[in-house]
Design a protein around this motif. Structure first.
Motif, short mmCIF file in Angstrom:
data_model
loop_
_atom_site.label_atom_id
_atom_site.label_comp_id
_atom_site.label_asym_id
_atom_site.label_seq_id
_atom_site.Cartn_x
_atom_site.Cartn_y
_atom_site.Cartn_z
N ASP A 16 0.84 -1.19 0.00
CA ASP A 16 0.00 0.00 0.00
C ASP A 16 0.89 1.25 0.00
OD1 ASP A 16 0.86 0.41 2.63
OD2 ASP A 16 -1.01 -0.26 3.53
N ASP A 17 0.28 2.41 0.14
CA ASP A 17 1.03 3.67 0.11
C ASP A 17 2.00 3.82 1.27
OD1 ASP A 17 -0.23 4.40 -2.22
OD2 ASP A 17 -1.79 5.58 -1.22
N ASN A 18 1.80 3.05 2.34
CA ASN A 18 2.69 3.10 3.50
C ASN A 18 3.70 1.95 3.50
OD1 ASN A 18 1.44 5.39 4.71
ND2 ASN A 18 -0.26 4.06 5.30
N TRP A 19 3.84 1.28 2.38
CA TRP A 19 4.75 0.15 2.21
C TRP A 19 4.40 -1.04 3.08
CZ3 TRP A 19 7.49 -0.14 -2.01
CH2 TRP A 19 7.84 1.04 -2.66
N GLU A 20 3.13 -1.15 3.47
CA GLU A 20 2.65 -2.34 4.18
C GLU A 20 2.33 -3.40 3.14
OE1 GLU A 20 2.48 -2.74 7.49
OE2 GLU A 20 3.25 -0.72 7.79
N LYS A 21 2.82 -4.61 3.36
CA LYS A 21 2.60 -5.70 2.41
C LYS A 21 1.12 -6.08 2.38
CE LYS A 21 7.15 -7.62 3.29
NZ LYS A 21 7.90 -8.72 3.90
N GLU A 22 0.58 -6.17 1.16
CA GLU A 22 -0.82 -6.55 0.99
C GLU A 22 -0.97 -7.89 0.30
OE1 GLU A 22 -2.74 -3.26 -0.99
OE2 GLU A 22 -3.11 -2.28 0.94
N GLN A 23 -0.19 -8.14 -0.73
CA GLN A 23 -0.32 -9.38 -1.49
C GLN A 23 1.07 -9.89 -1.87
OE1 GLN A 23 -2.44 -8.98 -5.18
NE2 GLN A 23 -2.25 -11.14 -5.68
N GLU A 24 1.31 -11.17 -1.66
CA GLU A 24 2.58 -11.78 -2.05
C GLU A 24 2.40 -12.52 -3.38
OE1 GLU A 24 4.14 -14.69 0.65
OE2 GLU A 24 6.11 -14.62 -0.29
N ILE A 25 3.35 -12.31 -4.28
CA ILE A 25 3.35 -13.01 -5.56
C ILE A 25 4.60 -13.88 -5.57
CG2 ILE A 25 3.46 -12.74 -8.06
CD1 ILE A 25 2.11 -9.97 -7.56
N THR A 26 4.41 -15.20 -5.59
CA THR A 26 5.53 -16.13 -5.52
C THR A 26 5.83 -16.74 -6.88
OG1 THR A 26 4.07 -17.95 -4.91
CG2 THR A 26 5.08 -16.72 -3.10
N LEU A 27 7.05 -17.21 -7.04
CA LEU A 27 7.45 -17.85 -8.28
C LEU A 27 6.71 -19.17 -8.46
CD1 LEU A 27 9.30 -17.76 -10.74
CD2 LEU A 27 11.07 -18.85 -9.37
N GLU A 28 6.51 -19.88 -7.34
CA GLU A 28 5.78 -21.14 -7.37
C GLU A 28 4.64 -21.08 -6.37
OE1 GLU A 28 7.87 -24.75 -7.36
OE2 GLU A 28 9.59 -23.94 -8.42
N GLU A 29 3.58 -21.79 -6.66
CA GLU A 29 2.42 -21.83 -5.76
C GLU A 29 2.84 -22.40 -4.41
OE1 GLU A 29 -1.03 -21.01 -4.32
OE2 GLU A 29 -0.70 -20.66 -6.45
N MET A 30 2.55 -21.65 -3.35
CA MET A 30 2.95 -22.06 -2.01
C MET A 30 1.74 -22.43 -1.14
SD MET A 30 6.18 -21.79 -2.30
CE MET A 30 6.93 -21.77 -0.71
N ASP A 31 0.58 -22.52 -1.76
CA ASP A 31 -0.66 -22.81 -1.01
C ASP A 31 -0.60 -24.22 -0.44
OD1 ASP A 31 -3.16 -22.73 0.06
OD2 ASP A 31 -4.21 -22.73 -1.87
#
Length: 71
Positions: free
Chosen positions: A52-67
């Motif tokens: 977000d605008d305050n550099w708080e992490k909102e969504q992680e995008i990984t190279l491989e599915e980590m679910d």
């Protein structure tokens, strides 16, 4: 349009890389450009974060599915 990223490290003194990449490039394209610029082997684990605008992490995008949810 070309995006220009400056990569810095808190862990390695004087580390600096500049990556220029087309605006239509994917996160995979950016990942490959970073890997190439630092000389890492292909296949290294990595992730990007949408913040977000305050550099708080909102969504992680990984190279491989980590679910771990198998449902």
């Amino acid at each position: 349009m070309i995006f220009r990223f400056l990569l810095l490290s808190d862990e390695v003194e004087d580390f600096k890389r500049e990556i220029q990449i087309d605006a239509d490039a994917t996160f995979l394209d950016l990942h490959k450009a970073i890997i190439e610029s630092v000389g890492y082997k292909d296949g290294e684990m990595s992730s990007f974060f949408i913040c977000d605008d305050n550099w708080e992490k909102e969504q992680e995008i990984t190279l491989e599915e980590m679910d771990t949810d198998y449902e």
